[in-house]
Design a protein around this motif. Structure first.
Motif, mmCIF file in Angstrom:
data_model
loop_
_atom_site.group_PDB
_atom_site.id
_atom_site.type_symbol
_atom_site.label_atom_id
_atom_site.label_comp_id
_atom_site.label_asym_id
_atom_site.label_seq_id
_atom_site.Cartn_x
_atom_site.Cartn_y
_atom_site.Cartn_z
ATOM 1 N N LYS A 117 7.909 -6.450 8.234
ATOM 2 C CA LYS A 117 8.309 -5.059 8.452
ATOM 3 C C LYS A 117 9.786 -4.817 8.170
ATOM 4 N N ASN B 198 0.582 -0.285 9.331
ATOM 5 C CA ASN B 198 1.306 -0.539 10.583
ATOM 6 C C ASN B 198 2.457 0.430 10.843
ATOM 7 N N TRP C 199 2.761 1.012 14.529
ATOM 8 C CA TRP C 199 3.173 -0.251 15.171
ATOM 9 C C TRP C 199 2.734 -0.316 16.634
#
Length: 219
Positions: free
Chosen positions: A145, A169, A172
């Motif tokens: 990320k 994502n 998250w």
């Protein structure tokens, strides 16, 4: 009246029972991956099916994947590509990729998948150096990320006008809305979400689906 659906386990089970068309090969790969300590890195099966639908809707022939893990998403995309289609899949862990490779072979799609093992930044720069800018129809980002912003910029160069970038994502697990969570990964995703929200180079939709899936259509 506005209704907001809370996705319970019962609803998720119903969605999978009523709509998931997971092949035996995909299911076997998913089940093998579920035995691994890193199994939470695997996308959900309904997300893989959604991605395959997008590939077919776009009539995509050339796809890019940044972050392969054990290759479930790769298999979903490759099965949706035409027989002369190509998926270039980048990851830095050959052992994980090799788990997926045997299932790609079983599904008869390995010939569509070209893997690049090593730093994703280096692999993506290599694609730029090979003058492949604007040649991809669709790109999927699901890697570390902290470097999502870099991968996004590479993807914008590599996909064609009208091409689609998917970023996984992006919510998250809800951490992006919790101001007390300030780890590097979460802060990186927050910053990228903010940047993408005003990026005039793309049309945008952030779906509260799976762990948050951003669709960015290159203008």
């Amino acid at each position: 009246m506005i209704h907001h659906l809370k996705i319970t386990q019962d609803i998720l089970t119903y969605v999978r029972d009523i709509s998931l068309r997971e092949t035996n090969t995909l299911k076997a790969l998913r089940n093998e991956t579920l035995k691994m300590p890193e199994c939470n890195m695997q996308i959900l099966p309904e997300q893989g099916q959604f991605m395959a639908l997008l590939v077919r809707l776009m009539q995509a022939k050339k796809a890019l994947e940044i972050g392969v893990f054990t290759g479930y998403s790769s298999l979903c995309v490759a099965q949706a590509l035409p027989d002369n289609g190509e998926l270039i899949a980048c990851d830095n862990n050959a052992d994980w990729v090799n788990i997926g490779r045997k299932y790609w072979q079983q599904a008869g799609v390995e010939h569509k998948i070209s893997t690049m093992i090593g730093s994703a930044k280096d692999s993506l720069q290599q694609l730029i150096d090979e003058k492949l800018e604007g040649s991809f129809d669709i790109a999927f980002i699901d890697a570390d990320k902290e470097n999502y912003d870099t991968y996004y910029e590479f993807a914008l160069k590599l996909v064609r006008k009208g091409g689609l970038i998917l970023l996984d994502n992006m919510l998250w697990s809800g951490a992006v809305v919790n101001s007390s969570i300030t780890d590097t990964e979460t802060e990186s995703l927050r910053a990228l979400n903010k940047n993408i929200s005003t990026d005039e180079r793309i049309d945008l939709s952030l779906l509260p689906f799976a762990d948050g899936l951003t669709l960015a259509l290159k203008r």
